[in-house]
Design a protein around this motif. Structure first.
Motif, PDB file in Angstrom:
ATOM      1  N   LYS A  59       0.827  -1.216   0.000  1.00  0.00           N
ATOM      2  CA  LYS A  59       0.000   0.000   0.000  1.00  0.00           C
ATOM      3  C   LYS A  59       0.855   1.256   0.000  1.00  0.00           C
ATOM      4  O   LYS A  59       0.576   2.220   0.691  1.00  0.00           O
ATOM      5  N   GLU A  60       1.921   1.218  -0.833  1.00  0.00           N
ATOM      6  CA  GLU A  60       2.822   2.366  -0.955  1.00  0.00           C
ATOM      7  C   GLU A  60       2.545   3.184  -2.212  1.00  0.00           C
ATOM      8  O   GLU A  60       3.243   4.148  -2.485  1.00  0.00           O
ATOM      9  N   GLY A  61       1.567   2.763  -3.004  1.00  0.00           N
ATOM     10  CA  GLY A  61       1.269   3.486  -4.233  1.00  0.00           C
ATOM     11  C   GLY A  61       2.193   3.118  -5.375  1.00  0.00           C
ATOM     12  O   GLY A  61       2.271   3.829  -6.370  1.00  0.00           O
ATOM     13  N   ARG A  62       2.883   2.007  -5.227  1.00  0.00           N
ATOM     14  CA  ARG A  62       3.779   1.546  -6.285  1.00  0.00           C
ATOM     15  C   ARG A  62       3.964   0.033  -6.129  1.00  0.00           C
ATOM     16  O   ARG A  62       3.830  -0.513  -5.041  1.00  0.00           O
ATOM     17  N   ILE A  63       4.263  -0.594  -7.235  1.00  0.00           N
ATOM     18  CA  ILE A  63       4.493  -2.035  -7.231  1.00  0.00           C
ATOM     19  C   ILE A  63       5.993  -2.262  -7.352  1.00  0.00           C
ATOM     20  O   ILE A  63       6.637  -1.745  -8.266  1.00  0.00           O
ATOM     21  N   THR A  64       6.513  -3.015  -6.422  1.00  0.00           N
ATOM     22  CA  THR A  64       7.941  -3.309  -6.440  1.00  0.00           C
ATOM     23  C   THR A  64       8.209  -4.579  -7.249  1.00  0.00           C
ATOM     24  O   THR A  64       7.302  -5.335  -7.571  1.00  0.00           O
ATOM     25  N   TRP A  65       9.475  -4.808  -7.517  1.00  0.00           N
ATOM     26  CA  TRP A  65       9.887  -6.016  -8.219  1.00  0.00           C
ATOM     27  C   TRP A  65       9.467  -7.243  -7.420  1.00  0.00           C
ATOM     28  O   TRP A  65       8.973  -8.217  -7.974  1.00  0.00           O
ATOM     29  N   ILE A 103      10.941 -12.106 -15.111  1.00  0.00           N
ATOM     30  CA  ILE A 103      10.183 -11.171 -14.273  1.00  0.00           C
ATOM     31  C   ILE A 103      10.780  -9.768 -14.397  1.00  0.00           C
ATOM     32  O   ILE A 103      10.058  -8.781 -14.488  1.00  0.00           O
ATOM     33  N   GLN A 104      12.109  -9.677 -14.439  1.00  0.00           N
ATOM     34  CA  GLN A 104      12.771  -8.381 -14.604  1.00  0.00           C
ATOM     35  C   GLN A 104      12.378  -7.735 -15.929  1.00  0.00           C
ATOM     36  O   GLN A 104      12.108  -6.533 -15.988  1.00  0.00           O
ATOM     37  N   HIS A 105      12.315  -8.540 -16.998  1.00  0.00           N
ATOM     38  CA  HIS A 105      11.908  -8.023 -18.308  1.00  0.00           C
ATOM     39  C   HIS A 105      10.475  -7.483 -18.248  1.00  0.00           C
ATOM     40  O   HIS A 105      10.189  -6.392 -18.754  1.00  0.00           O
ATOM     41  N   MET A 106       9.582  -8.238 -17.606  1.00  0.00           N
ATOM     42  CA  MET A 106       8.197  -7.808 -17.476  1.00  0.00           C
ATOM     43  C   MET A 106       8.126  -6.515 -16.657  1.00  0.00           C
ATOM     44  O   MET A 106       7.384  -5.593 -16.990  1.00  0.00           O
ATOM     45  N   PHE A 107       8.923  -6.457 -15.604  1.00  0.00           N
ATOM     46  CA  PHE A 107       8.932  -5.272 -14.744  1.00  0.00           C
ATOM     47  C   PHE A 107       9.407  -4.053 -15.525  1.00  0.00           C
ATOM     48  O   PHE A 107       8.807  -2.979 -15.440  1.00  0.00           O
ATOM     49  N   LYS A 108      10.477  -4.211 -16.286  1.00  0.00           N
ATOM     50  CA  LYS A 108      11.006  -3.083 -17.069  1.00  0.00           C
ATOM     51  C   LYS A 108       9.989  -2.599 -18.098  1.00  0.00           C
ATOM     52  O   LYS A 108       9.881  -1.409 -18.359  1.00  0.00           O
ATOM     53  N   LYS A 109       9.226  -3.547 -18.677  1.00  0.00           N
ATOM     54  CA  LYS A 109       8.204  -3.178 -19.650  1.00  0.00           C
ATOM     55  C   LYS A 109       7.100  -2.357 -18.979  1.00  0.00           C
ATOM     56  O   LYS A 109       6.571  -1.418 -19.561  1.00  0.00           O
ATOM     57  N   ALA A 110       6.768  -2.692 -17.734  1.00  0.00           N
ATOM     58  CA  ALA A 110       5.711  -1.978 -17.019  1.00  0.00           C
ATOM     59  C   ALA A 110       6.211  -0.665 -16.420  1.00  0.00           C
ATOM     60  O   ALA A 110       5.439   0.280 -16.282  1.00  0.00           O
ATOM     61  N   ASP A 111       7.484  -0.596 -16.071  1.00  0.00           N
ATOM     62  CA  ASP A 111       8.064   0.609 -15.455  1.00  0.00           C
ATOM     63  C   ASP A 111       8.386   1.617 -16.556  1.00  0.00           C
ATOM     64  O   ASP A 111       9.531   1.824 -16.931  1.00  0.00           O
ATOM     65  N   LEU A 112       7.353   2.265 -17.046  1.00  0.00           N
ATOM     66  CA  LEU A 112       7.481   3.123 -18.223  1.00  0.00           C
ATOM     67  C   LEU A 112       8.376   4.329 -18.014  1.00  0.00           C
ATOM     68  O   LEU A 112       8.999   4.814 -18.953  1.00  0.00           O
ATOM     69  N   ASP A 113       8.441   4.848 -16.793  1.00  0.00           N
ATOM     70  CA  ASP A 113       9.285   6.026 -16.564  1.00  0.00           C
ATOM     71  C   ASP A 113      10.644   5.646 -15.983  1.00  0.00           C
ATOM     72  O   ASP A 113      11.422   6.507 -15.610  1.00  0.00           O
ATOM     73  N   ASP A 114      10.919   4.342 -15.898  1.00  0.00           N
ATOM     74  CA  ASP A 114      12.223   3.810 -15.496  1.00  0.00           C
ATOM     75  C   ASP A 114      12.701   4.356 -14.149  1.00  0.00           C
ATOM     76  O   ASP A 114      13.864   4.683 -13.977  1.00  0.00           O
ATOM     77  N   ASP A 115      11.762   4.403 -13.174  1.00  0.00           N
ATOM     78  CA  ASP A 115      12.154   4.884 -11.847  1.00  0.00           C
ATOM     79  C   ASP A 115      12.361   3.736 -10.851  1.00  0.00           C
ATOM     80  O   ASP A 115      12.582   3.974  -9.671  1.00  0.00           O
ATOM     81  N   GLY A 116      12.278   2.494 -11.317  1.00  0.00           N
ATOM     82  CA  GLY A 116      12.500   1.343 -10.436  1.00  0.00           C
ATOM     83  C   GLY A 116      11.244   0.832  -9.766  1.00  0.00           C
ATOM     84  O   GLY A 116      11.301  -0.116  -8.984  1.00  0.00           O
ATOM     85  N   PHE A 117      10.114   1.455 -10.061  1.00  0.00           N
ATOM     86  CA  PHE A 117       8.836   1.039  -9.501  1.00  0.00           C
ATOM     87  C   PHE A 117       7.784   1.120 -10.599  1.00  0.00           C
ATOM     88  O   PHE A 117       7.915   1.909 -11.529  1.00  0.00           O
ATOM     89  N   VAL A 118       6.754   0.316 -10.455  1.00  0.00           N
ATOM     90  CA  VAL A 118       5.596   0.466 -11.326  1.00  0.00           C
ATOM     91  C   VAL A 118       4.604   1.306 -10.526  1.00  0.00           C
ATOM     92  O   VAL A 118       3.996   0.837  -9.576  1.00  0.00           O
ATOM     93  N   THR A 119       4.525   2.580 -10.899  1.00  0.00           N
ATOM     94  CA  THR A 119       3.613   3.489 -10.220  1.00  0.00           C
ATOM     95  C   THR A 119       2.221   3.329 -10.809  1.00  0.00           C
ATOM     96  O   THR A 119       2.033   2.664 -11.835  1.00  0.00           O
ATOM     97  N   PHE A 120       1.250   3.966 -10.186  1.00  0.00           N
ATOM     98  CA  PHE A 120      -0.096   3.887 -10.733  1.00  0.00           C
ATOM     99  C   PHE A 120      -0.138   4.464 -12.143  1.00  0.00           C
ATOM    100  O   PHE A 120      -0.805   3.926 -13.026  1.00  0.00           O
ATOM    101  N   ASP A 121       0.569   5.578 -12.390  1.00  0.00           N
ATOM    102  CA  ASP A 121       0.578   6.157 -13.736  1.00  0.00           C
ATOM    103  C   ASP A 121       1.161   5.181 -14.753  1.00  0.00           C
ATOM    104  O   ASP A 121       0.647   5.056 -15.869  1.00  0.00           O
ATOM    105  N   ASP A 122       2.252   4.499 -14.373  1.00  0.00           N
ATOM    106  CA  ASP A 122       2.818   3.480 -15.259  1.00  0.00           C
ATOM    107  C   ASP A 122       1.764   2.411 -15.565  1.00  0.00           C
ATOM    108  O   ASP A 122       1.560   2.020 -16.715  1.00  0.00           O
TER     109      ASP A 122
END
Length: 192
Positions: free
Chosen positions: A135-141, A160-179
């Motif tokens: 519940k931090e507003g972001r999805i971690t690896w 999983i890393q490849h999938m994460f990078k594809k979802a992390d559109l702004d490349d900040d290390g997290f999948v945010t809600f905007d991503d």
């Protein structure tokens, strides 16, 4: 009136007897992915992948995810369901034919629905919250890895890393809600 045993003249010739009726079919018809594949939007292979996920939730193999199986799926994902009201609200939203369970066709529609412009950010936020266990507003690896494991996916850390990078559109290390929103609506990052 007493019954007498039939005489040999009254016996039925087994060669002339009608054949026995065929056995009654039991259970649902066998699953055929081609019944649901609609190229170019949905291939047979994609249908089979969704079926594997459906089967994880359909513990008893009945062809429908009932309220108890839905509760178990949430709890296996780390979401505690203290009230039946929550389960029945989710079921009510997904059970379009009001059968009391989620059948494969309803599950397939949910899993493959393209988000249209009329879908709200609020609806996508609900899905995002299912994966944001901290519940931090972001999805971690680690959360993404846990989702893959809970769904029974046998993926390497590299996949999983490849999938994460594809979802992390702004490349900040997290999948945010905007991503997540942009990925779900298939919009490029920064364009609304």
């Amino acid at each position: 009136m007493s019954r007498q045993a039939p005489s040999s003249a009254q016996k039925v010739d087994p060669k002339k007897a009608p054949p026995p009726p065929p056995p009654a079919k039991k259970g649902p018809k066998p699953f055929n992915a081609e019944d649901y594949a609609k190229p170019p939007h949905l291939t047979k292979e994609e249908v089979l992948e969704v079926k594997q996920a459906f089967d994880i939730f359909d513990n008893d193999g009945s062809g429908s995810i009932d309220p108890q199986e839905l509760r178990e799926a949430f709890e296996a994902s780390g979401i505690k369901t203290y009230h039946n009201k929550f389960i029945y609200q989710v079921l009510g939203e997904l059970d379009t034919d009001n059968s009391g369970g989620i059948d494969f066709e309803e599950f397939l529609h949910l899993a493959t629905a393209k988000v249209s412009d009329k879908d709200t950010r609020e609806q996508i936020q609900k899905v995002f919250n299912l994966y944001d266990w901290n519940k931090e507003g972001r999805i971690t690896w680690d959360e993404l890895k846990r989702v893959a494991q809970d769904l029974g996916e046998e993926m390497t850390d590299e996949e999983i890393q490849h999938m994460f990078k594809k979802a992390d559109l702004d490349d900040d290390g997290f999948v945010t809600f905007d991503d997540f929103y942009n990925l779900m609506t298939q919009k490029e990052y920064g364009k609304q």
